[in-house]
Design a protein around this motif. Sequence first.
Motif, PDB file in Angstrom:
ATOM      1  N   PHE A  28      -0.210  10.945  24.020  1.00 27.33           N
ATOM      2  CA  PHE A  28      -0.992  12.170  24.166  1.00 27.33           C
ATOM      3  C   PHE A  28      -2.438  11.963  23.731  1.00 27.33           C
ATOM      4  O   PHE A  28      -3.355  12.510  24.347  1.00 27.33           O
ATOM      5  CB  PHE A  28      -0.337  13.319  23.393  1.00 27.33           C
ATOM      6  CG  PHE A  28       0.784  13.932  24.163  1.00 27.33           C
ATOM      7  CD1 PHE A  28       0.510  14.700  25.287  1.00 27.33           C
ATOM      8  CD2 PHE A  28       2.093  13.712  23.812  1.00 27.33           C
ATOM      9  CE1 PHE A  28       1.544  15.240  26.034  1.00 27.33           C
ATOM     10  CE2 PHE A  28       3.124  14.251  24.554  1.00 27.33           C
ATOM     11  CZ  PHE A  28       2.855  15.022  25.657  1.00 27.33           C
ATOM     12  N   ALA A  29      -2.636  11.145  22.694  1.00 25.39           N
ATOM     13  CA  ALA A  29      -4.005  10.890  22.249  1.00 25.39           C
ATOM     14  C   ALA A  29      -4.797  10.182  23.344  1.00 25.39           C
ATOM     15  O   ALA A  29      -5.932  10.560  23.664  1.00 25.39           O
ATOM     16  CB  ALA A  29      -3.985  10.052  20.974  1.00 25.39           C
ATOM     17  N   ILE A  96      -6.268   3.965  21.650  1.00 23.28           N
ATOM     18  CA  ILE A  96      -6.704   5.223  22.259  1.00 23.28           C
ATOM     19  C   ILE A  96      -7.940   4.980  23.111  1.00 23.28           C
ATOM     20  O   ILE A  96      -8.014   5.405  24.267  1.00 23.28           O
ATOM     21  CB  ILE A  96      -7.019   6.269  21.179  1.00 23.28           C
ATOM     22  CG1 ILE A  96      -5.746   6.676  20.450  1.00 23.28           C
ATOM     23  CG2 ILE A  96      -7.669   7.499  21.797  1.00 23.28           C
ATOM     24  CD1 ILE A  96      -6.003   7.610  19.309  1.00 23.28           C
ATOM     25  N   LEU A  97      -8.897   4.261  22.537  1.00 23.85           N
ATOM     26  CA  LEU A  97     -10.134   4.012  23.266  1.00 23.85           C
ATOM     27  C   LEU A  97      -9.884   3.158  24.502  1.00 23.85           C
ATOM     28  O   LEU A  97     -10.315   3.492  25.604  1.00 23.85           O
ATOM     29  CB  LEU A  97     -11.124   3.287  22.358  1.00 23.85           C
ATOM     30  CG  LEU A  97     -12.090   4.160  21.579  1.00 23.85           C
ATOM     31  CD1 LEU A  97     -13.022   3.289  20.771  1.00 23.85           C
ATOM     32  CD2 LEU A  97     -12.888   5.020  22.541  1.00 23.85           C
ATOM     33  N   GLY A  98      -9.170   2.052  24.298  1.00 24.90           N
ATOM     34  CA  GLY A  98      -8.972   1.120  25.398  1.00 24.90           C
ATOM     35  C   GLY A  98      -8.229   1.758  26.558  1.00 24.90           C
ATOM     36  O   GLY A  98      -8.723   1.809  27.684  1.00 24.90           O
ATOM     37  N   LEU A  99      -7.027   2.272  26.267  1.00 23.61           N
ATOM     38  CA  LEU A  99      -6.225   2.850  27.350  1.00 23.61           C
ATOM     39  C   LEU A  99      -6.857   4.135  27.858  1.00 23.61           C
ATOM     40  O   LEU A  99      -6.864   4.402  29.063  1.00 23.61           O
ATOM     41  CB  LEU A  99      -4.801   3.114  26.863  1.00 23.61           C
ATOM     42  CG  LEU A  99      -3.980   1.864  26.582  1.00 23.61           C
ATOM     43  CD1 LEU A  99      -2.653   2.234  25.963  1.00 23.61           C
ATOM     44  CD2 LEU A  99      -3.750   1.089  27.852  1.00 23.61           C
ATOM     45  N   MET A 160       0.701   6.779  31.921  1.00 25.81           N
ATOM     46  CA  MET A 160       0.147   6.322  30.652  1.00 25.81           C
ATOM     47  C   MET A 160       1.240   6.112  29.620  1.00 25.81           C
ATOM     48  O   MET A 160       1.177   5.182  28.835  1.00 25.81           O
ATOM     49  CB  MET A 160      -0.882   7.324  30.136  1.00 25.81           C
ATOM     50  CG  MET A 160      -2.153   7.223  30.921  1.00 25.81           C
ATOM     51  SD  MET A 160      -3.385   8.340  30.331  1.00 25.81           S
ATOM     52  CE  MET A 160      -3.933   7.498  28.903  1.00 25.81           C
ATOM     53  N   PHE A 161       2.237   6.977  29.657  1.00 25.75           N
ATOM     54  CA  PHE A 161       3.367   6.809  28.747  1.00 25.75           C
ATOM     55  C   PHE A 161       3.986   5.428  28.930  1.00 25.75           C
ATOM     56  O   PHE A 161       4.366   4.770  27.966  1.00 25.75           O
ATOM     57  CB  PHE A 161       4.392   7.909  29.021  1.00 25.75           C
ATOM     58  CG  PHE A 161       5.660   7.780  28.237  1.00 25.75           C
ATOM     59  CD1 PHE A 161       5.626   7.765  26.865  1.00 25.75           C
ATOM     60  CD2 PHE A 161       6.875   7.672  28.881  1.00 25.75           C
ATOM     61  CE1 PHE A 161       6.801   7.648  26.138  1.00 25.75           C
ATOM     62  CE2 PHE A 161       8.041   7.553  28.165  1.00 25.75           C
ATOM     63  CZ  PHE A 161       8.006   7.534  26.792  1.00 25.75           C
TER      64      PHE A 161
ATOM     65  N   THR B  50      10.785   2.853  33.856  1.00 25.56           N
ATOM     66  CA  THR B  50      10.485   2.103  32.645  1.00 25.56           C
ATOM     67  C   THR B  50       9.172   1.349  32.842  1.00 25.56           C
ATOM     68  O   THR B  50       8.706   1.198  33.960  1.00 25.56           O
ATOM     69  CB  THR B  50      11.598   1.107  32.322  1.00 25.56           C
ATOM     70  OG1 THR B  50      11.781   0.277  33.451  1.00 25.56           O
ATOM     71  CG2 THR B  50      12.881   1.810  32.008  1.00 25.56           C
ATOM     72  N   SER B  51       8.624   0.896  31.734  1.00 23.13           N
ATOM     73  CA  SER B  51       7.306   0.286  31.895  1.00 23.13           C
ATOM     74  C   SER B  51       7.432  -1.201  32.190  1.00 23.13           C
ATOM     75  O   SER B  51       8.412  -1.855  31.848  1.00 23.13           O
ATOM     76  CB  SER B  51       6.455   0.531  30.664  1.00 23.13           C
ATOM     77  OG  SER B  51       7.003  -0.142  29.585  1.00 23.13           O
TER      78      SER B  51
END
Lengths: 236, 208
Positions: A28-29, A96-99, A160-161, B50-51
Amino acid sequence: MSKWQWDTFFDAFPMVVQGLGITISLTFACYLCALIVGFVWTFIRRMKFKPLRWILLWIMEFIRSTPPLVQLFFLYFGLPMVPVIGVALDPFTCAILGLGVHYSTYIGEVYRSGIDSVDKGQWEASQALNFSTGKKWTKIILPQAIPPTIPMLGNYLIIMFKEVPLASTVGVVGILQLANNYGAQHFRYLEPLTIVAILFLVLSYPSAILIKKLEVKMNRRFDKKAVLKESKGAVS
Amino acid sequence: MKGVEITLKVLFASILLGYSMAFIAGFCRLSNNIILRSFTGFYVEVFRGTSLIVQLFWLYYALPMLFGWDIGSNFWAGVLAISLNYGAYMSEIVRGSIQSVAKGQYEASTALNMSRFQRMRLIILPQAVRMMLPEFGNYLILMLKSTSLVSLIGMADILYQGDLLKDANLSLAPTVYFLVLVFYFIIALPLIWLTKKMEGMSKKGVAS
Protein backbone atom coordinates in the motif's frame (compact mmCIF):
# COMPACT_ATOMS: atom_id res chain seq x y z
CA MET A 1 15.01 -36.87 2.40
CA SER A 2 11.31 -37.43 2.07
CA LYS A 3 9.47 -35.41 -0.48
CA TRP A 4 6.75 -33.47 1.22
CA GLN A 5 6.61 -33.10 4.99
CA TRP A 6 3.46 -31.81 6.53
CA ASP A 7 5.11 -31.09 9.88
CA THR A 8 7.63 -28.82 8.14
CA PHE A 9 4.71 -27.15 6.46
CA PHE A 10 2.95 -26.46 9.77
CA ASP A 11 6.24 -25.53 11.40
CA ALA A 12 7.05 -22.95 8.75
CA PHE A 13 3.55 -21.58 8.33
CA PRO A 14 3.32 -19.30 11.39
CA MET A 15 6.77 -17.95 10.72
CA VAL A 16 6.08 -17.09 7.12
CA VAL A 17 2.70 -15.54 7.88
CA GLN A 18 4.40 -13.06 10.20
CA GLY A 19 5.80 -11.32 7.15
CA LEU A 20 2.39 -10.82 5.63
CA GLY A 21 1.81 -7.57 7.47
CA ILE A 22 4.99 -6.06 6.13
CA THR A 23 4.33 -7.27 2.61
CA ILE A 24 0.84 -5.82 2.57
CA SER A 25 1.76 -2.51 4.19
CA LEU A 26 4.67 -2.14 1.81
CA THR A 27 2.32 -2.78 -1.09
CA PHE A 28 0.00 0.00 0.00
CA ALA A 29 2.87 2.38 0.72
CA CYS A 30 4.35 1.78 -2.74
CA TYR A 31 0.93 2.15 -4.28
CA LEU A 32 0.34 5.48 -2.59
CA CYS A 33 3.73 6.69 -3.73
CA ALA A 34 2.98 5.56 -7.28
CA LEU A 35 -0.42 7.27 -7.27
CA ILE A 36 1.11 10.56 -6.20
CA VAL A 37 4.15 10.49 -8.46
CA GLY A 38 1.90 9.37 -11.30
CA PHE A 39 0.21 12.75 -11.13
CA VAL A 40 3.59 14.41 -11.60
CA TRP A 41 4.19 12.48 -14.82
CA THR A 42 0.76 13.40 -16.12
CA PHE A 43 1.46 17.01 -15.33
CA ILE A 44 4.80 16.83 -17.14
CA ARG A 45 3.14 15.37 -20.18
CA ARG A 46 0.90 18.41 -20.41
CA MET A 47 3.74 20.89 -19.98
CA LYS A 48 3.99 23.63 -22.56
CA PHE A 49 7.77 24.03 -22.58
CA LYS A 50 8.85 21.49 -25.16
CA PRO A 51 12.56 20.73 -24.53
CA LEU A 52 12.03 20.13 -20.84
CA ARG A 53 9.01 17.98 -21.50
CA TRP A 54 10.97 16.01 -24.04
CA ILE A 55 13.82 15.35 -21.62
CA LEU A 56 11.51 14.37 -18.79
CA LEU A 57 9.54 12.04 -21.01
CA TRP A 58 12.74 10.27 -21.96
CA ILE A 59 13.56 9.91 -18.29
CA MET A 60 10.14 8.38 -17.81
CA GLU A 61 10.73 5.98 -20.67
CA PHE A 62 14.05 5.10 -19.09
CA ILE A 63 12.50 4.30 -15.73
CA ARG A 64 9.74 2.34 -17.43
CA SER A 65 11.91 0.09 -19.52
CA THR A 66 14.62 -0.81 -17.06
CA PRO A 67 14.16 -3.51 -14.45
CA PRO A 68 12.81 -2.43 -11.07
CA LEU A 69 15.25 -4.80 -9.41
CA VAL A 70 18.23 -2.86 -10.74
CA GLN A 71 16.60 0.40 -9.73
CA LEU A 72 16.21 -0.94 -6.21
CA PHE A 73 19.87 -1.91 -6.10
CA PHE A 74 20.81 1.49 -7.41
CA LEU A 75 18.84 3.19 -4.66
CA TYR A 76 20.02 0.88 -1.95
CA PHE A 77 23.68 0.32 -2.76
CA GLY A 78 24.39 3.18 -5.10
CA LEU A 79 22.72 6.21 -3.63
CA PRO A 80 24.66 6.35 -0.36
CA MET A 81 27.86 6.59 -2.39
CA VAL A 82 26.81 9.53 -4.53
CA PRO A 83 29.02 12.42 -3.41
CA VAL A 84 26.66 15.32 -2.79
CA ILE A 85 23.13 14.07 -2.39
CA GLY A 86 24.13 10.69 -0.97
CA VAL A 87 21.78 9.50 1.73
CA ALA A 88 21.57 6.02 3.12
CA LEU A 89 17.98 4.82 2.96
CA ASP A 90 16.63 2.06 5.08
CA PRO A 91 15.32 -0.89 3.06
CA PHE A 92 11.67 -0.05 3.56
CA THR A 93 11.89 3.54 2.28
CA CYS A 94 14.13 2.38 -0.49
CA ALA A 95 11.57 -0.16 -1.63
CA ILE A 96 8.76 2.39 -1.45
CA LEU A 97 10.72 4.84 -3.55
CA GLY A 98 12.07 2.33 -6.02
CA LEU A 99 8.89 0.38 -6.72
CA GLY A 100 6.68 3.42 -6.27
CA VAL A 101 8.51 5.51 -8.82
CA HIS A 102 8.80 2.60 -11.23
CA TYR A 103 5.08 1.94 -11.21
CA SER A 104 4.20 5.62 -11.16
CA THR A 105 5.25 5.72 -14.81
CA TYR A 106 2.55 3.18 -15.54
CA ILE A 107 -0.01 4.86 -13.33
CA GLY A 108 0.74 8.15 -15.10
CA GLU A 109 -0.27 6.52 -18.37
CA VAL A 110 -3.52 5.36 -16.78
CA TYR A 111 -4.30 8.90 -15.66
CA ARG A 112 -3.52 10.16 -19.10
CA SER A 113 -5.88 7.70 -20.75
CA GLY A 114 -8.56 8.84 -18.32
CA ILE A 115 -8.04 12.48 -19.12
CA ASP A 116 -7.93 11.79 -22.84
CA SER A 117 -11.21 9.97 -22.63
CA VAL A 118 -13.02 13.09 -21.42
CA ASP A 119 -15.09 14.43 -24.26
CA LYS A 120 -13.67 17.41 -26.09
CA GLY A 121 -16.93 19.27 -25.72
CA GLN A 122 -16.43 19.30 -21.97
CA TRP A 123 -13.20 21.25 -22.35
CA GLU A 124 -14.79 23.70 -24.66
CA ALA A 125 -17.84 24.05 -22.49
CA SER A 126 -15.80 24.83 -19.39
CA GLN A 127 -13.93 27.44 -21.34
CA ALA A 128 -17.14 28.90 -22.68
CA LEU A 129 -18.48 29.14 -19.13
CA ASN A 130 -15.35 31.09 -18.16
CA PHE A 131 -14.04 28.60 -15.63
CA SER A 132 -10.60 29.23 -14.19
CA THR A 133 -7.98 26.56 -14.86
CA GLY A 134 -8.21 25.21 -11.32
CA LYS A 135 -11.97 25.05 -11.40
CA LYS A 136 -11.97 23.46 -14.82
CA TRP A 137 -9.80 20.62 -13.56
CA THR A 138 -11.44 20.05 -10.20
CA LYS A 139 -15.06 20.52 -11.22
CA ILE A 140 -15.23 19.30 -14.80
CA ILE A 141 -12.35 17.22 -16.03
CA LEU A 142 -11.12 15.15 -13.10
CA PRO A 143 -14.54 13.99 -11.86
CA GLN A 144 -15.08 12.49 -15.28
CA ALA A 145 -11.53 11.30 -15.89
CA ILE A 146 -10.91 9.35 -12.70
CA PRO A 147 -13.86 6.94 -12.24
CA PRO A 148 -13.29 5.03 -15.50
CA THR A 149 -9.66 4.42 -14.53
CA ILE A 150 -10.47 2.86 -11.17
CA PRO A 151 -10.49 -0.76 -12.38
CA MET A 152 -7.17 -0.22 -14.13
CA LEU A 153 -5.71 1.33 -11.01
CA GLY A 154 -6.95 -1.66 -9.04
CA ASN A 155 -5.16 -3.97 -11.45
CA TYR A 156 -1.96 -2.13 -10.77
CA LEU A 157 -2.46 -2.60 -7.06
CA ILE A 158 -2.50 -6.36 -7.61
CA ILE A 159 0.49 -6.19 -9.93
CA MET A 160 2.42 -4.24 -7.33
CA PHE A 161 1.47 -6.71 -4.64
CA LYS A 162 3.13 -9.36 -6.75
CA GLU A 163 6.22 -7.23 -7.31
CA VAL A 164 6.79 -6.35 -3.67
CA PRO A 165 8.78 -9.54 -2.94
CA LEU A 166 11.53 -7.93 -5.00
CA ALA A 167 12.13 -5.78 -1.95
CA SER A 168 13.37 -8.84 -0.09
CA THR A 169 16.56 -8.51 -2.13
CA VAL A 170 17.42 -5.28 -0.37
CA GLY A 171 16.48 -6.72 3.00
CA VAL A 172 12.82 -5.99 3.63
CA VAL A 173 11.65 -8.92 5.69
CA GLY A 174 8.47 -9.83 3.85
CA ILE A 175 7.03 -13.31 3.42
CA LEU A 176 9.53 -14.31 0.75
CA GLN A 177 12.49 -13.32 2.86
CA LEU A 178 11.13 -15.22 5.86
CA ALA A 179 10.56 -18.28 3.70
CA ASN A 180 14.10 -18.11 2.43
CA ASN A 181 15.42 -17.70 5.95
CA TYR A 182 13.49 -20.74 7.04
CA GLY A 183 14.78 -22.65 4.05
CA ALA A 184 18.35 -21.71 4.83
CA GLN A 185 18.02 -22.71 8.47
CA HIS A 186 16.41 -26.09 7.95
CA PHE A 187 17.59 -26.68 4.42
CA ARG A 188 14.03 -27.21 3.31
CA TYR A 189 12.87 -24.76 0.68
CA LEU A 190 9.96 -26.72 -0.68
CA GLU A 191 7.38 -26.13 2.04
CA PRO A 192 8.08 -22.48 2.92
CA LEU A 193 8.20 -21.43 -0.74
CA THR A 194 4.99 -23.30 -1.43
CA ILE A 195 3.38 -21.45 1.47
CA VAL A 196 4.46 -18.15 -0.04
CA ALA A 197 3.00 -19.12 -3.39
CA ILE A 198 -0.28 -20.17 -1.78
CA LEU A 199 -0.49 -16.95 0.21
CA PHE A 200 -0.02 -14.87 -2.90
CA LEU A 201 -2.60 -16.86 -4.79
CA VAL A 202 -5.13 -16.70 -1.97
CA LEU A 203 -4.76 -12.94 -1.65
CA SER A 204 -4.49 -11.89 -5.26
CA TYR A 205 -7.01 -14.17 -6.92
CA PRO A 206 -10.11 -12.97 -5.04
CA SER A 207 -9.06 -9.36 -5.43
CA ALA A 208 -8.61 -9.91 -9.15
CA ILE A 209 -12.15 -11.28 -9.34
CA LEU A 210 -13.40 -8.32 -7.33
CA ILE A 211 -11.79 -5.90 -9.73
CA LYS A 212 -13.23 -7.68 -12.71
CA LYS A 213 -16.68 -7.31 -11.15
CA LEU A 214 -16.00 -3.65 -10.51
CA GLU A 215 -14.98 -3.24 -14.12
CA VAL A 216 -18.18 -4.80 -15.39
CA LYS A 217 -20.18 -2.60 -13.06
CA MET A 218 -18.35 0.52 -14.15
CA ASN A 219 -18.75 -0.32 -17.80
CA ARG A 220 -22.43 -0.81 -17.34
CA ARG A 221 -22.78 2.46 -15.50
CA PHE A 222 -20.93 4.44 -18.10
CA ASP A 223 -22.71 2.73 -20.93
CA LYS A 224 -26.01 3.52 -19.30
CA LYS A 225 -25.03 7.14 -19.06
CA ALA A 226 -24.06 7.21 -22.70
CA VAL A 227 -27.30 5.51 -23.66
CA LEU A 228 -29.25 7.96 -21.54
CA LYS A 229 -27.54 10.89 -23.17
CA GLU A 230 -28.32 9.56 -26.60
CA SER A 231 -31.95 8.97 -25.86
CA LYS A 232 -32.28 12.43 -24.37
CA GLY A 233 -30.70 13.90 -27.46
CA ALA A 234 -33.17 12.01 -29.59
CA VAL A 235 -36.12 13.36 -27.59
CA SER A 236 -35.04 16.95 -27.67
CA MET B 1 30.23 -6.48 -19.43
CA LYS B 2 29.97 -10.09 -20.49
CA GLY B 3 26.60 -10.27 -18.83
CA VAL B 4 24.82 -8.80 -21.84
CA GLU B 5 25.20 -12.05 -23.73
CA ILE B 6 23.53 -14.07 -21.01
CA THR B 7 20.74 -11.55 -20.57
CA LEU B 8 20.06 -11.67 -24.30
CA LYS B 9 20.16 -15.47 -24.32
CA VAL B 10 17.66 -15.67 -21.49
CA LEU B 11 15.51 -13.04 -23.17
CA PHE B 12 15.35 -14.82 -26.52
CA ALA B 13 14.76 -18.23 -25.03
CA SER B 14 11.94 -16.92 -22.88
CA ILE B 15 10.41 -14.94 -25.73
CA LEU B 16 10.27 -18.05 -27.91
CA LEU B 17 8.99 -20.32 -25.17
CA GLY B 18 6.67 -17.67 -23.79
CA TYR B 19 4.96 -16.98 -27.09
CA SER B 20 4.52 -20.64 -27.89
CA MET B 21 3.19 -21.19 -24.37
CA ALA B 22 0.78 -18.30 -24.89
CA PHE B 23 -0.61 -19.77 -28.10
CA ILE B 24 -0.83 -23.30 -26.75
CA ALA B 25 -2.58 -22.20 -23.58
CA GLY B 26 -4.75 -19.73 -25.44
CA PHE B 27 -6.00 -22.42 -27.81
CA CYS B 28 -6.45 -24.92 -25.02
CA ARG B 29 -8.69 -22.50 -23.17
CA LEU B 30 -10.87 -22.26 -26.25
CA SER B 31 -11.02 -25.99 -26.83
CA ASN B 32 -14.21 -27.97 -26.50
CA ASN B 33 -12.58 -30.50 -24.23
CA ILE B 34 -13.58 -29.53 -20.71
CA ILE B 35 -10.64 -31.25 -18.99
CA LEU B 36 -8.12 -29.51 -21.20
CA ARG B 37 -9.90 -26.22 -20.72
CA SER B 38 -10.09 -26.35 -16.96
CA PHE B 39 -6.54 -27.59 -16.68
CA THR B 40 -5.18 -24.64 -18.64
CA GLY B 41 -7.50 -22.33 -16.75
CA PHE B 42 -5.92 -23.59 -13.55
CA TYR B 43 -2.41 -23.08 -14.95
CA VAL B 44 -3.16 -19.54 -16.05
CA GLU B 45 -4.71 -18.53 -12.75
CA VAL B 46 -1.89 -20.01 -10.69
CA PHE B 47 0.81 -18.31 -12.69
CA ARG B 48 -1.03 -15.02 -12.87
CA GLY B 49 -1.89 -15.11 -9.20
CA THR B 50 1.60 -15.54 -7.80
CA SER B 51 4.60 -13.37 -8.36
CA LEU B 52 7.37 -14.18 -10.78
CA ILE B 53 10.12 -14.08 -8.19
CA VAL B 54 8.28 -16.63 -6.07
CA GLN B 55 7.81 -18.90 -9.09
CA LEU B 56 11.47 -18.55 -9.92
CA PHE B 57 12.56 -19.57 -6.45
CA TRP B 58 10.00 -22.33 -6.38
CA LEU B 59 11.21 -23.81 -9.66
CA TYR B 60 14.82 -23.49 -8.67
CA TYR B 61 14.79 -24.54 -5.02
CA ALA B 62 11.56 -26.37 -4.36
CA LEU B 63 10.90 -28.39 -7.49
CA PRO B 64 14.08 -30.50 -7.25
CA MET B 65 13.06 -31.40 -3.71
CA LEU B 66 9.51 -32.31 -4.61
CA PHE B 67 10.22 -34.66 -7.47
CA GLY B 68 13.83 -35.40 -6.90
CA TRP B 69 14.87 -34.25 -10.35
CA ASP B 70 16.85 -31.20 -11.13
CA ILE B 71 15.61 -28.81 -13.72
CA GLY B 72 19.04 -29.00 -15.32
CA SER B 73 20.54 -25.60 -14.80
CA ASN B 74 19.65 -22.21 -13.48
CA PHE B 75 19.35 -21.12 -17.09
CA TRP B 76 16.38 -23.39 -17.68
CA ALA B 77 14.84 -22.59 -14.33
CA GLY B 78 14.96 -18.90 -15.20
CA VAL B 79 13.70 -19.32 -18.74
CA LEU B 80 10.92 -21.66 -17.63
CA ALA B 81 9.76 -19.33 -14.87
CA ILE B 82 9.70 -16.28 -17.11
CA SER B 83 8.08 -17.98 -20.05
CA LEU B 84 5.48 -19.83 -17.99
CA ASN B 85 4.60 -16.62 -16.18
CA TYR B 86 4.32 -14.41 -19.22
CA GLY B 87 2.87 -17.25 -21.25
CA ALA B 88 0.00 -17.28 -18.80
CA TYR B 89 -0.53 -13.55 -19.14
CA MET B 90 -0.28 -13.59 -22.91
CA SER B 91 -2.54 -16.60 -23.31
CA GLU B 92 -5.32 -14.36 -22.02
CA ILE B 93 -4.54 -11.93 -24.81
CA VAL B 94 -4.57 -14.72 -27.37
CA ARG B 95 -7.90 -15.95 -26.06
CA GLY B 96 -9.36 -12.46 -25.91
CA SER B 97 -8.41 -11.54 -29.43
CA ILE B 98 -9.58 -14.81 -30.94
CA GLN B 99 -12.91 -14.40 -29.17
CA SER B 100 -13.27 -10.83 -30.33
CA VAL B 101 -13.15 -11.74 -34.00
CA ALA B 102 -16.66 -11.05 -35.26
CA LYS B 103 -19.13 -13.94 -35.15
CA GLY B 104 -20.02 -13.39 -38.77
CA GLN B 105 -16.50 -14.41 -39.77
CA TYR B 106 -17.00 -17.83 -38.17
CA GLU B 107 -20.34 -18.27 -39.81
CA ALA B 108 -19.08 -17.16 -43.19
CA SER B 109 -16.18 -19.59 -43.12
CA THR B 110 -18.50 -22.40 -42.08
CA ALA B 111 -20.79 -21.45 -44.91
CA LEU B 112 -17.85 -21.68 -47.29
CA ASN B 113 -17.38 -25.25 -46.13
CA MET B 114 -13.99 -24.76 -44.55
CA SER B 115 -12.65 -27.27 -42.07
CA ARG B 116 -12.08 -26.14 -38.48
CA PHE B 117 -8.37 -25.97 -39.06
CA GLN B 118 -8.72 -24.01 -42.28
CA ARG B 119 -11.11 -21.64 -40.64
CA MET B 120 -8.70 -20.92 -37.83
CA ARG B 121 -5.64 -20.60 -40.01
CA LEU B 122 -7.04 -18.62 -42.91
CA ILE B 123 -9.82 -16.54 -41.42
CA ILE B 124 -9.65 -16.15 -37.68
CA LEU B 125 -5.95 -16.03 -36.86
CA PRO B 126 -4.93 -13.35 -39.37
CA GLN B 127 -7.51 -11.07 -37.82
CA ALA B 128 -6.76 -12.05 -34.24
CA VAL B 129 -2.99 -11.72 -34.49
CA ARG B 130 -3.35 -8.16 -35.61
CA MET B 131 -5.18 -7.39 -32.39
CA MET B 132 -2.56 -9.18 -30.30
CA LEU B 133 0.43 -7.32 -31.71
CA PRO B 134 0.48 -4.14 -29.58
CA GLU B 135 0.05 -6.05 -26.34
CA PHE B 136 2.71 -8.57 -27.34
CA GLY B 137 5.10 -5.69 -27.85
CA ASN B 138 4.53 -4.43 -24.34
CA TYR B 139 5.22 -7.88 -22.98
CA LEU B 140 8.57 -7.95 -24.78
CA ILE B 141 9.74 -5.07 -22.61
CA LEU B 142 8.24 -6.62 -19.50
CA MET B 143 10.12 -9.83 -20.23
CA LEU B 144 13.36 -7.96 -20.67
CA LYS B 145 12.87 -6.37 -17.29
CA SER B 146 12.11 -9.69 -15.66
CA THR B 147 15.31 -11.26 -16.98
CA SER B 148 17.15 -9.27 -14.33
CA LEU B 149 15.64 -11.63 -11.77
CA VAL B 150 17.75 -14.56 -12.95
CA SER B 151 20.78 -13.00 -11.27
CA LEU B 152 19.09 -13.94 -8.00
CA ILE B 153 19.46 -17.63 -8.78
CA GLY B 154 23.09 -17.18 -9.65
CA MET B 155 23.19 -16.55 -13.36
CA ALA B 156 25.93 -14.22 -14.50
CA ASP B 157 23.76 -11.70 -16.33
CA ILE B 158 24.30 -7.94 -16.51
CA LEU B 159 23.06 -7.30 -13.02
CA TYR B 160 25.16 -10.10 -11.56
CA GLN B 161 28.31 -8.74 -13.19
CA GLY B 162 27.41 -5.33 -11.84
CA ASP B 163 27.06 -6.81 -8.36
CA LEU B 164 30.51 -8.35 -8.64
CA LEU B 165 32.00 -5.01 -9.64
CA LYS B 166 30.23 -3.32 -6.76
CA ASP B 167 31.52 -5.88 -4.30
CA ALA B 168 35.05 -5.29 -5.56
CA ASN B 169 34.82 -1.57 -5.01
CA LEU B 170 31.92 -0.22 -3.03
CA SER B 171 32.48 3.40 -4.00
CA LEU B 172 31.81 2.47 -7.61
CA ALA B 173 28.27 1.39 -6.79
CA PRO B 174 26.36 4.37 -8.25
CA THR B 175 28.27 4.30 -11.51
CA VAL B 176 28.02 0.56 -11.84
CA TYR B 177 24.29 0.38 -11.29
CA PHE B 178 23.68 3.37 -13.49
CA LEU B 179 25.65 1.65 -16.24
CA VAL B 180 23.60 -1.50 -15.73
CA LEU B 181 20.43 0.56 -16.11
CA VAL B 182 21.79 2.13 -19.27
CA PHE B 183 22.60 -1.29 -20.68
CA TYR B 184 19.05 -2.45 -20.08
CA PHE B 185 17.76 0.70 -21.68
CA ILE B 186 19.92 0.17 -24.75
CA ILE B 187 18.55 -3.35 -25.10
CA ALA B 188 15.05 -2.02 -24.57
CA LEU B 189 15.26 0.69 -27.23
CA PRO B 190 14.83 -1.61 -30.23
CA LEU B 191 12.02 -3.35 -28.38
CA ILE B 192 10.26 -0.03 -27.78
CA TRP B 193 10.68 0.80 -31.42
CA LEU B 194 9.32 -2.61 -32.38
CA THR B 195 6.31 -2.09 -30.14
CA LYS B 196 5.52 1.22 -31.77
CA LYS B 197 5.85 -0.40 -35.16
CA MET B 198 3.58 -3.26 -34.16
CA GLU B 199 0.99 -0.80 -33.00
CA GLY B 200 1.18 0.93 -36.35
CA MET B 201 0.87 -2.40 -38.14
CA SER B 202 -2.21 -3.38 -36.21
CA LYS B 203 -3.89 -0.09 -36.96
CA LYS B 204 -3.04 -0.11 -40.64
CA GLY B 205 -5.90 -0.69 -43.00
CA VAL B 206 -8.59 -0.97 -40.35
CA ALA B 207 -11.59 1.27 -40.37
CA SER B 208 -12.00 3.65 -37.42
